[in-house]
Motif scaffolding. Structure first.
Motif, PDB file in Angstrom:
ATOM      1  N   ALA A 138      76.577 -24.697 -27.064  1.00 30.77           N
ATOM      2  CA  ALA A 138      76.623 -24.209 -28.447  1.00 30.77           C
ATOM      3  C   ALA A 138      76.348 -22.717 -28.524  1.00 30.77           C
ATOM      4  O   ALA A 138      77.086 -21.969 -29.187  1.00 30.77           O
ATOM      5  N   LEU A 139      75.292 -22.254 -27.852  1.00 27.58           N
ATOM      6  CA  LEU A 139      74.941 -20.834 -27.924  1.00 27.58           C
ATOM      7  C   LEU A 139      75.964 -19.965 -27.200  1.00 27.58           C
ATOM      8  O   LEU A 139      76.279 -18.853 -27.650  1.00 27.58           O
ATOM      9  N   GLY A 140      76.491 -20.478 -26.090  1.00 24.57           N
ATOM     10  CA  GLY A 140      77.522 -19.721 -25.382  1.00 24.57           C
ATOM     11  C   GLY A 140      78.758 -19.523 -26.246  1.00 24.57           C
ATOM     12  O   GLY A 140      79.321 -18.424 -26.319  1.00 24.57           O
ATOM     13  N   GLY A 141      79.173 -20.595 -26.939  1.00 27.74           N
ATOM     14  CA  GLY A 141      80.329 -20.489 -27.819  1.00 27.74           C
ATOM     15  C   GLY A 141      80.071 -19.609 -29.028  1.00 27.74           C
ATOM     16  O   GLY A 141      80.920 -18.797 -29.411  1.00 27.74           O
ATOM     17  N   LEU A 142      78.883 -19.743 -29.629  1.00 31.02           N
ATOM     18  CA  LEU A 142      78.548 -18.937 -30.804  1.00 31.02           C
ATOM     19  C   LEU A 142      78.505 -17.446 -30.486  1.00 31.02           C
ATOM     20  O   LEU A 142      78.972 -16.614 -31.264  1.00 31.02           O
ATOM     21  N   GLY A 143      77.926 -17.112 -29.333  1.00 36.57           N
ATOM     22  CA  GLY A 143      77.828 -15.708 -28.950  1.00 36.57           C
ATOM     23  C   GLY A 143      79.189 -15.057 -28.820  1.00 36.57           C
ATOM     24  O   GLY A 143      79.395 -13.918 -29.265  1.00 36.57           O
ATOM     25  N   LEU A 144      80.143 -15.771 -28.251  1.00 36.14           N
ATOM     26  CA  LEU A 144      81.497 -15.228 -28.084  1.00 36.14           C
ATOM     27  C   LEU A 144      82.272 -15.259 -29.404  1.00 36.14           C
ATOM     28  O   LEU A 144      83.046 -14.343 -29.708  1.00 36.14           O
ATOM     29  N   TYR A 145      82.047 -16.307 -30.214  1.00 35.17           N
ATOM     30  CA  TYR A 145      82.751 -16.423 -31.496  1.00 35.17           C
ATOM     31  C   TYR A 145      82.349 -15.317 -32.467  1.00 35.17           C
ATOM     32  O   TYR A 145      83.200 -14.709 -33.133  1.00 35.17           O
ATOM     33  N   LEU A 146      81.058 -15.041 -32.551  1.00 35.46           N
ATOM     34  CA  LEU A 146      80.577 -14.035 -33.499  1.00 35.46           C
ATOM     35  C   LEU A 146      81.007 -12.624 -33.130  1.00 35.46           C
ATOM     36  O   LEU A 146      81.043 -11.739 -33.990  1.00 35.46           O
ATOM     37  N   THR A 147      81.334 -12.402 -31.885  1.00 35.27           N
ATOM     38  CA  THR A 147      81.659 -11.043 -31.428  1.00 35.27           C
ATOM     39  C   THR A 147      83.108 -10.887 -30.987  1.00 35.27           C
ATOM     40  O   THR A 147      83.503  -9.773 -30.608  1.00 35.27           O
ATOM     41  N   ASP A 148      83.886 -11.975 -31.017  1.00 34.24           N
ATOM     42  CA  ASP A 148      85.246 -11.940 -30.447  1.00 34.24           C
ATOM     43  C   ASP A 148      85.203 -11.462 -29.002  1.00 34.24           C
ATOM     44  O   ASP A 148      86.120 -10.780 -28.522  1.00 34.24           O
ATOM     45  N   ALA A 149      84.123 -11.808 -28.320  1.00 36.03           N
ATOM     46  CA  ALA A 149      83.924 -11.455 -26.905  1.00 36.03           C
ATOM     47  C   ALA A 149      83.843  -9.942 -26.687  1.00 36.03           C
ATOM     48  O   ALA A 149      84.096  -9.451 -25.589  1.00 36.03           O
ATOM     49  N   LEU A 150      83.476  -9.199 -27.748  1.00 38.44           N
ATOM     50  CA  LEU A 150      83.332  -7.744 -27.648  1.00 38.44           C
ATOM     51  C   LEU A 150      81.877  -7.353 -27.854  1.00 38.44           C
ATOM     52  O   LEU A 150      81.153  -8.011 -28.610  1.00 38.44           O
ATOM     53  N   PRO A 151      81.412  -6.274 -27.217  1.00 37.97           N
ATOM     54  CA  PRO A 151      80.019  -5.833 -27.405  1.00 37.97           C
ATOM     55  C   PRO A 151      79.767  -5.392 -28.843  1.00 37.97           C
ATOM     56  O   PRO A 151      80.641  -4.830 -29.504  1.00 37.97           O
TER      57      PRO A 151
END
Length: 333
Positions: free
Chosen positions: A143-156
Motif C-alpha cells: 500500500a505505501l509503495g503504491g501510494l508513494g509512487l501514485y502521489l508523485t507520478d514517480a517523480l521527486p
C-alpha cells in the motif's frame, strides 16, 4: 544440604549462555576489523574522511529502523514494510511542506503521526485478528509503495529551503545528523530492551507467548506498540532521508527492509524469537554498511552486489540457526 549441592551448576550454564551471545558480537567486531583492513588496502579512498562520514550516514538509514525491528523479531514477529514506509514518509513530509500549505514543523508532525498509524494498524491486525505479521506488513509494504509512487507520478517532490532541513540533512560539529539520531536512539532502545518491563515482556513473548500471557503480559498491547514503533522509526528515517536528498521520492529506500532484517539477524537476533541484543544489531548494521560501501568503491556491478548481499543473508541465517540450536542444547543440558 541437598539444595546447596545442586545450586552451583546453574552458574556455569548461565555463563555458557552469556559466552554464546558474546561470541557472536566478538566475531562480528573481528569481521568488521578485517573488512576495514581489506578494504583499506584494496579500495581507493576507503579511509578518506568523506567516505567514513558517508558510511555513518548510510548506517543511520539502516540502523534507526533496525532498533525497532530488533524488538519485533525478538518477539517472534517480522516487519517487511520498512523500505516503502521510509520512501512514503519522505514523500509525505515533502508534499505536506511544499504543496499542501503546511509549515515544515507541521509536515514533520503529520509524517510522524502517520508512521505511528500505519505501524499500529499492522500491529492491530496481528493482535486483533491473529493475521501473521509477515502478511500484515506485506500489505503495508504494498500500500505505501503504491501510494508513494501514485502521489508523485514517480517523480521527486522538491522540499522548500529551510534551515532545519539543512541541519537534518547535514551535520552537527562535523558529524552527520542522522548518525547522531541513530546513536541517541540506540541508547534509548538498549535501555528499554534491557531495563524496562516492556523490554522483558518482548523477550517473554518471543520465548513463549502462551506462558507470557499466563504470566499477565498483554500480548495485544505489546504487539501493537512494537509495530507502531517501527512505523515511527521508518517515518523518522524518511524525514532524514528527504532532508539529505532535498526531496521526497516514492522510489527511494528500495530494498531497505532486507538490509535492516539482515543487519538484525547477522547481529544474532533469533528469527524464532526470544534472543537478541541491540549491541549485536549495531555491529550487524556496521557490517552490512561497510560491505555495501566497499562493494561500491571496488566497482562491483550493482546487480552482482545484490547477489553478494543475498549470499550474506543466507549465510547469516544459517549461522543464526546453528547458534540457536546450540543455545537450546545448552539450556537443556
Amino acid at each position: 544440604m541437598t539444595v546447596t549441592e545442586s545450586a552451583p551448576p546453574a552458574a556455569p550454564r548461565r555463563g555458557r549462555r552469556l559466552a554464546g551471545r558474546s561470541l557472536n558480537e566478538i566475531g562480528l567486531l573481528a569481521a568488521i576489523i578485517v573488512l576495514y583492513i581489506a578494504l583499506g588496502s584494496s579500495a581507493a579512498g576507503f579511509f578518506s574522511l568523506d567516505n567514513q562520514l558517508g558510511i555513518l550516514r548510510d548506517a543511520a538509514t539502516v540502523g534507526i529502523a533496525a532498533w525497532g525491528v530488533t524488538l519485533v523479531i525478538i518477539a517472534g514477529e517480522i516487519d517487511i514494510s520498512i523500505g516503502p514506509a521510509v520512501a512514503f514518509s519522505s514523500v509525505l513530509v515533502a508534499k505536506a511542506a511544499a504543496e499542501w500549505g503546511l509549515g515544515l514543523g507541521a509536515a514533520i508532525g503529520v509524517t510522524l503521526l502517520a508512521g505511528l498509524a500505519w505501524g499500529g494498524l499492522a500491529g492491530w491486525l496481528r493482535a486483533r485478528f491473529d493475521v501473521p505479521s509477515f502478511i500484515a506488513t506485506l500489505g503495508v509494504w504494498s500500500a505505501l509503495g503504491g501510494l508513494g509512487l501514485y502521489l508523485t507520478d514517480a517523480l521527486p517532490v522538491v522540499l522548500p529551503e529551510n534551515g532545519l532541513l539543512t541541519v537534518l540533512g547535514g551535520s552537527v560539529l562535523g558529524i552527520p545528523t542522522p548518525a547522531i539520531v541513530m546513536v541517541i536512539l540506540f541508547f534509548v532502545f538498549a535501555y528499554v530492551a534491557r531495563y524496562t518491563a516492556y523490554g522483558r515482556s518482548v523477550y517473554a513473548i518471543g520465548g513463549n507467548a502462551p506462558a507470557a500471557r499466563m504470566a499477565g503480559v498483554n500480548l495485544s498491547r505489546i504487539r501493537i506498540l512494537l509495530f507502531a514503533t517501527t512505523g515511527l522509526l521508518s517515518a523518522i528515517t524518511g524525514i532524514l532521508l528527504a532532508a539529505r536528498l532535498g526531496s521526497g521520492n516514492g522510489g527511494a529506500a528500495s530494498g531497505l527492509e532486507f538490509d535492516v532484517i539482515a543487519a538484525v539477524v547477522i547481529g544474532g537476533t533469533a528469527l524464532a524469537g526470544g534472543r537478541g541484543t541491540m549491541l549485536g544489531t549495531l555491529l550487524g548494521v556496521g557490517f552490512i554498511t561497510v560491505i555495501g560501501n566497499g562493494l561500491v568503491l571496488l566497482g562491483v556491478d550493482s546487480f552482482l552486489q545484490n547477489v553478494i548481499r543475498g549470499v550474506i543473508i543466507v549465510v547469516a541465517v544459517l549461522v543464526n540457526v546453528i547458534i540457536t540450536k546450540r543455545a537450546r542444547a545448552t539450556r537443556e543440558s
